[in-house]
Design an enzyme around this catalytic site. Structure first.
Site, mmCIF file in Angstrom:
data_model
loop_
_atom_site.group_PDB
_atom_site.id
_atom_site.type_symbol
_atom_site.label_atom_id
_atom_site.label_comp_id
_atom_site.label_asym_id
_atom_site.label_seq_id
_atom_site.Cartn_x
_atom_site.Cartn_y
_atom_site.Cartn_z
ATOM 1 N N GLY A 227 0.805 -1.219 0.000
ATOM 2 C CA GLY A 227 0.000 0.000 0.000
ATOM 3 C C GLY A 227 0.833 1.262 0.000
ATOM 4 O O GLY A 227 1.361 1.678 1.048
ATOM 5 N N PRO B 199 -5.162 8.902 -2.633
ATOM 6 C CA PRO B 199 -5.874 9.766 -3.577
ATOM 7 C C PRO B 199 -4.974 10.874 -4.133
ATOM 8 O O PRO B 199 -5.065 11.232 -5.295
ATOM 9 C CB PRO B 199 -7.016 10.352 -2.742
ATOM 10 C CG PRO B 199 -7.265 9.322 -1.678
ATOM 11 C CD PRO B 199 -5.925 8.720 -1.380
ATOM 12 N N ASN B 200 -4.063 11.394 -3.306
ATOM 13 C CA ASN B 200 -3.216 12.490 -3.777
ATOM 14 C C ASN B 200 -1.733 12.131 -3.832
ATOM 15 O O ASN B 200 -0.872 13.003 -3.832
ATOM 16 C CB ASN B 200 -3.412 13.720 -2.885
ATOM 17 C CG ASN B 200 -4.838 14.231 -2.987
ATOM 18 O OD1 ASN B 200 -5.364 14.396 -4.083
ATOM 19 N ND2 ASN B 200 -5.479 14.408 -1.846
ATOM 20 N N ILE C 196 -7.720 -7.967 -35.776
ATOM 21 C CA ILE C 196 -7.640 -9.172 -36.621
ATOM 22 C C ILE C 196 -8.927 -9.990 -36.490
ATOM 23 O O ILE C 196 -9.404 -10.583 -37.448
ATOM 24 C CB ILE C 196 -6.385 -10.007 -36.256
ATOM 25 C CG1 ILE C 196 -5.129 -9.261 -36.734
ATOM 26 C CG2 ILE C 196 -6.446 -11.411 -36.859
ATOM 27 C CD1 ILE C 196 -3.821 -9.850 -36.274
ATOM 28 N N GLY D 74 -15.270 -7.884 -36.094
ATOM 29 C CA GLY D 74 -16.465 -7.686 -35.271
ATOM 30 C C GLY D 74 -16.553 -8.604 -34.070
ATOM 31 O O GLY D 74 -16.851 -8.157 -32.953
ATOM 32 N N GLU E 83 2.202 0.703 -11.114
ATOM 33 C CA GLU E 83 3.637 0.562 -10.783
ATOM 34 C C GLU E 83 4.451 1.672 -11.439
ATOM 35 O O GLU E 83 5.569 1.445 -11.882
ATOM 36 C CB GLU E 83 4.189 -0.797 -11.237
ATOM 37 C CG GLU E 83 3.466 -2.008 -10.723
ATOM 38 C CD GLU E 83 3.530 -2.133 -9.219
ATOM 39 O OE1 GLU E 83 4.547 -1.722 -8.635
ATOM 40 O OE2 GLU E 83 2.572 -2.632 -8.639
#
Lengths: 260, 382
Positions: B123, B127-128, B336, B339, B362
């Site tokens: 961890g 957020p900032n 390739i 659809g 990372e």
């Protein structure tokens, strides 16, 4: 409980090479795997020893490369491995093979139980396990799908054509295992590395005191006339046109052929 | 120079291919679709002893280095990208303890992560604070023989199922990176809770959760390395993390390529297989070339790491190139397929959604280029 497990390496492909001289399978240089039923025999042995104590020895007769299947047995939890290998064993039929294996089993001290797979996928004869039991002069139970220990006896459940049969046998005994008996464990890396570094005993015809005239091609009354991989016709019948017409044509064709 | 694998590496690779084909690949799409942590795959990796590849034998590992770890990670990502990413994220908690932990910390936390009994998570991001690690605002305050953690982490891979967390917090936000400290935090510690699990563009089965710390008290012996030296722990961990990202990108790209080259030989247009058209052939050739290059890059970086050489620049190069490569390759794989490639009937649309993440986590591509340039200028100072 001292358990001997007899295993076999078989070619990993249907494109087997046949020696034109002897009409037997060329094993050298052919990628090989453990016979699938034998994995179940090893699992059964390791499981019995985990529950009741004892030792599992895994044994095979074959060329030096057969060591690979023994290492697989060791990785699955067998304690020891023995490779029974000698040029004079080459091209043994089921009679000669069971003679050699029975002698090797006797040579390896006492045993309470011999476990094998029910049959090998390559030869598909299912003759070696009964052959070993006959040479050893012990009872045999084939096609086992369950083994329970009842004091000094074993209670074995057999899978027959249309029914199950439960028998009780004294030890020592030979039991051939059907693949329904268990789900073989998949050894992890540590077990495989450990198995790779373990010593494997190699016995030749001198060490197990077998008569060379009773093994190999000399000791094998079976004469293989021809061995070949079956060819499969892949060209199916083609129906063209509207889907509904085709479906009808396919159904009619299947009814004609008495498939449905 | 020798590109051949050792016997032991071959054995491990064969084993991973076997479980990949038998177990991982058949369920990969369903796992991603269902969006549940694939506990059964983790159990399988545990049984196969795959969680301790570079860990020293004294802590229950195989001591086989990061090259072998990379080979395994690539295959896991190839067969099941979710499982590959969990495997990679696990190392982010394992490695800092392996590299910087005390013997007690290793016995207590590294050993169960090596057996796979415990899953790990790392961890750093907030957020900032993400690219800017010095801006970490989760605060650590010394209270007697404990540190109290307060703050919130976001996008934490493996959070939830993981038991062992390596958390970066700041002793003194004024000091920026020099206040950063790494802590080992166990799941279940009072004051440590999980917030929302992000709904993402892909990777639904990979948890990326918020971690919330409210007066979460951690004993001083759970400081990793030294107080105030968390930046070093984080950078070392991210070096290995970048390697892991390159490895995962190569595995995912290979899966997309294999799907594309198969489809190109099945699909017919204008009376012939589309693989017979040079336009498709050139795409396949470029895809395979880029994958091969990326593979060589991560293997070189891993080899340097195993030789105890500086590998950060090479890991950053491998990461930035492979992550952008996997976006191109998966996008071409969809192209390739045409659809049907855009439908959920085929896995390539998922590969394309998953690929984008490699350019962000990372350290973004921009951060990687910064690291590479930094090293280059340092190496070439006039």
């Amino acid at each position: 409980m001292n358990i001997m497990v007899c295993v076999k390496q078989i070619p990993d492909t249907s494109e087997v090479k046949i020696d034109p001289e002897t009409n037997t399978i060329v094993r050298e240089g052919v990628p090989s795997v453990i016979n699938p039923a034998d994995e179940h025999a090893i699992e059964a042995a390791v499981h019995l020893v985990e529950e009741h104590g004892g030792k599992v020895t895994v044994m095979t007769m074959g060329p030096p490369q057969a060591e690979d299947v023994l290492r697989q047995g060791l990785a699955m939890g067998a304690d020891e491995a023995i490779l029974v290998s000698d040029r004079c064993f080459a091209a043994s039929d089921t009679l000669a093979t069971s003679y050699v294996l029975a002698n090797a089993i006797t040579h390896n001290n006492n045993f309470d139980l011999v476990l094998t797979g029910k049959q090998a996928l390559d030869g598909d004869t299912a003759q070696v396990p009964p052959g070993i039991a006959e040479h050893l002069g012990i009872p045999q139970v084939t096609s086992a799908i369950g083994i329970e220990v009842e004091e000094d006896r074993l209670r074995v459940k057999r899978l027959l054509e249309e029914e199950f049969e439960t028998v009780e046998v004294p030890m020592p005994v030979l039991i051939s295992c059907s693949s329904q008996i268990n789900e073989p464990r998949r050894p992890g890396i540590k077990a495989k590395l450990m198995a790779k570094r373990k010593e494997i005993k190699v016995w030749d015809h001198h060490s197990i005191e077998v008569e060379s005239c009773l093994c190999g091609i000399e000791g094998s009354p079976t004469r293989v006339v021809r061995v070949f991989a079956p060819t499969f016709e892949t060209d199916g019948e083609r129906f063209e046109g509207e889907a509904s017409d085709c479906a009808l044509a396919v159904v009619n064709r299947l009814v004609e052929s008495k498939i449905i | 120079m020798d590109f051949s694998l050792t016997e032991d590496q071959t054995m491990i690779v064969d084993l991973v291919k076997q479980i990949g084909e038998d177990v991982l690949a058949p369920q990969a799409s369903e796992i991603a679709e269902r969006g549940e942590f694939p506990e059964e795959n983790i159990e399988l990796l545990r049984e196969m002893d795959l969680f301790g590849i570079p860990v020293p034998e004294e802590y229950g590992g195989l001591d086989m280095g990061f090259l072998t770890w990379g080979l395994v990670g690539e295959l896991l990502s190839y067969y099941c990208s979710t499982t590959g990413s969990i495997f990679g994220a696990h190392m982010l908690a394992q490695y800092p303890i392996m590299a910087h932990g005390t013997d007690e910390q290793k016995q207590k936390y590294l050993v169960p992560m090596t057996t796979g009994e415990h899953i790990g998570a790392f961890g750093l991001t907030e957020p900032n604070a993400g690219s800017d690690a010095g801006a970490v605002s989760t605060k650590a305050e010394l209270r007697g023989d404990r540190y109290a953690l307060n703050g919130t982490k976001v996008f934490i891979s493996n959070a939830g199922p993981a038991q062992t967390y390596v958390i970066l917090a700041n002793l003194d936000p004024e000091k920026g990176t020099r206040g950063l400290t790494a802590f080992i935090v166990e799941k279940g510690t009072p004051g440590f809770e999980f917030g929302k699990d992000e709904k993402k563009m892909g990777w639904d089965a990979l948890p990326n959760c918020e971690l919330i710390f409210r007066d979460c008290e951690v004993p001083v012996e759970n400081v990793l390395y030294r107080p105030g030296r968390g930046f070093r722990v984080a950078m070392d961990t991210l070096g290995v993390g970048r390697l892991g990202m390159a490895v995962g990108a190569v595995g995912l790209a290979q899966a997309a390529f294999d799907a594309a080259i198969l489809y190109a030989q099945q699909r017919e247009q204008f009376g012939k297989k589309i693989a017979e058209f040079q336009a498709i052939q050139f795409k396949l050739a470029d895809m395979a070339t880029e994958i091969e290059l990326s593979r060589l890059m991560y293997q070189k970086a891993a080899w340097l790491k195993d030789e105890d050489e500086a590998f950060e620049k090479e890991a950053a190069m491998a990461k930035v190139y492979s992550s952008e490569m996997v976006s191109r390759v998966t996008s071409e794989a969809v192209q390739i397929h045409g659809g049907v490639g855009y439908t959920r009937e085929f896995p390539v649309e998922r590969y394309m959604r998953e690929a984008k993440l490699f350019e962000i986590v990372e350290g973004t591509s921009e951060i990687q280029r910064g690291i590479i340039a930094n090293r280059l200028l340092r190496e070439n100072r006039i």
